[in-house]
Enzyme design. Sequence first.
Site, PDB file in Angstrom:
ATOM      1  N   GLU A 291       0.821  -1.066   0.164  1.00 34.57           N
ATOM      2  CA  GLU A 291      -0.007  -0.094  -0.093  1.00 34.57           C
ATOM      3  C   GLU A 291       0.916   1.259  -0.095  1.00 34.57           C
ATOM      4  OE1 GLU A 291      -3.992  -1.805   2.132  1.00 34.57           O
ATOM      5  OE2 GLU A 291      -3.143  -0.325   3.139  1.00 34.57           O
TER       6      GLU A 291
ATOM      7  N   ASN B 170       6.894 -16.959   1.557  1.00 34.89           N
ATOM      8  CA  ASN B 170       7.722 -17.952   1.784  1.00 34.89           C
ATOM      9  C   ASN B 170       8.041 -18.820   0.550  1.00 34.89           C
ATOM     10  OD1 ASN B 170       9.475 -19.125   3.598  1.00 34.89           O
ATOM     11  ND2 ASN B 170       8.250 -20.896   3.747  1.00 34.89           N
TER      12      ASN B 170
ATOM     13  N   ARG C 215       9.768 -16.102  -2.269  1.00 32.95           N
ATOM     14  CA  ARG C 215      10.944 -15.542  -1.956  1.00 32.95           C
ATOM     15  C   ARG C 215      12.224 -16.563  -2.655  1.00 32.95           C
ATOM     16  NH1 ARG C 215       9.398 -13.465   4.175  1.00 32.95           N
ATOM     17  NH2 ARG C 215       8.954 -11.329   3.182  1.00 32.95           N
TER      18      ARG C 215
ATOM     19  N   GLU D 235      31.980  -1.866 -13.506  1.00 36.18           N
ATOM     20  CA  GLU D 235      33.234  -1.410 -13.175  1.00 36.18           C
ATOM     21  C   GLU D 235      34.309  -2.026 -13.913  1.00 36.18           C
ATOM     22  OE1 GLU D 235      33.956  -1.846  -8.879  1.00 36.18           O
ATOM     23  OE2 GLU D 235      31.929  -0.624  -8.503  1.00 36.18           O
TER      24      GLU D 235
ATOM     25  N   GLU E 283       9.256  -8.493  -2.458  1.00 37.18           N
ATOM     26  CA  GLU E 283       9.101  -9.672  -1.814  1.00 37.18           C
ATOM     27  C   GLU E 283       9.664  -9.677  -0.429  1.00 37.18           C
ATOM     28  OE1 GLU E 283       6.651 -12.059  -3.475  1.00 37.18           O
ATOM     29  OE2 GLU E 283       6.383 -10.142  -3.979  1.00 37.18           O
TER      30      GLU E 283
ATOM     31  N   THR F  38      11.962  -6.426   1.811  1.00 36.50           N
ATOM     32  CA  THR F  38      13.224  -5.871   1.782  1.00 36.50           C
ATOM     33  C   THR F  38      14.437  -6.854   2.416  1.00 36.50           C
ATOM     34  OG1 THR F  38      13.084  -4.690   3.880  1.00 36.50           O
ATOM     35  CG2 THR F  38      12.249  -3.731   1.881  1.00 36.50           C
TER      36      THR F  38
END
Length: 359
Positions: free
Chosen positions: A112, A226, A229, A316, A341, A343
């Site tokens: 939200e 779960n 992820r 790099e 999903e 942080t």
Amino acid sequence: MFEEYDEYRNKIREFALKEFTEDVAADYDRKEAYPDELRKKSLSLGIVDMQNPAKVMIGIEELCRVDAGLGIALTTPYFGSEVIMLFGSDAQKAILEDVYKGKYILGLGVTEPSGGSDVAGLKTTAKKQGNKYILNGSKMFITNGSIADYLVVLARTSEDSNPHHGLSTFLVNTKLKGFKANKLVDKLGVRATNTAELQFNNIELSEDDLIGEEGKGFYYIMMFFNISRIYVAAQSLGIARGAFDKIKSYIKENNIKDEESMFRLSDVGTRIEATRQMTYNAATYLFEFKPKPELTSMAKAYGSETAVYAAESAMEILGDHSAYEDVQRIFRNAKIMEIWEGTSEIEKLVIARYILKGE
């Protein structure tokens, strides 16, 4: 247990290399357009098999290795399907079968505007009135938000001293009166995916639209996370491997042998291998119906950091060549892995709690 899918992995790799050409990937990225024709083609070739979670994970990894924007776009039309699969009614599962066939696109509405990580604190409500629920509120950063035919939506159905209680999940038809979606543009990465802000204004839902039991929504969504992820860890692994491919090719083509480059190459390769072991180990428990949330969170958190590290390393090491659009796109696509999903900070809290629960 995953060696048996080597042929399938090769099939996915071949498809991605053929279809996700630089011109195609760059075009969808610039236009921020959803690749619906590629979605239909992937369905016709059986690229995504939602009936087999191991294939889903492997497919995500290999697609994202070539291009994460397109790879994620082809695997999100089924987003939220696990909630219906595990807790939905027969009628809802019939709709899910049409999602798997490509007739419909599905999405998940949890995050939200006031905050994404605090799931229990959401403000969207579905108040019971007779034999109906009246849905009001808004969602933000919703994948497939403006192209989905159906959305699995988490809303508060009752007040409770425990904020985890009183939340319920609903299957919402986006054609219903009172639904509005605003597509979000100018995203940093994964631009080929569709992301939107959603508004629910007095949408009437029937009791048949309730998924599972009233008040159990928070636990359904936590179970879904779960599972999902693991798939984000696979996305991260794919992105990291794609960056690693760029690094290896550049070093070989330019006969680079300085120690700094060798050390960085070694570090990226080591982190990728660690991510692979974490992801596939956590998946083994999950796919045998013995999930270990701490392992899933470890794979997701470490994998996302590995994706960012590998992408930064590619930028790099390639130096001036990192200005090329394909390398930049890898870098931009990597960052979202640390955010959606759950942080990295949320994942680390989950890990810590499980560690402290143990002996």
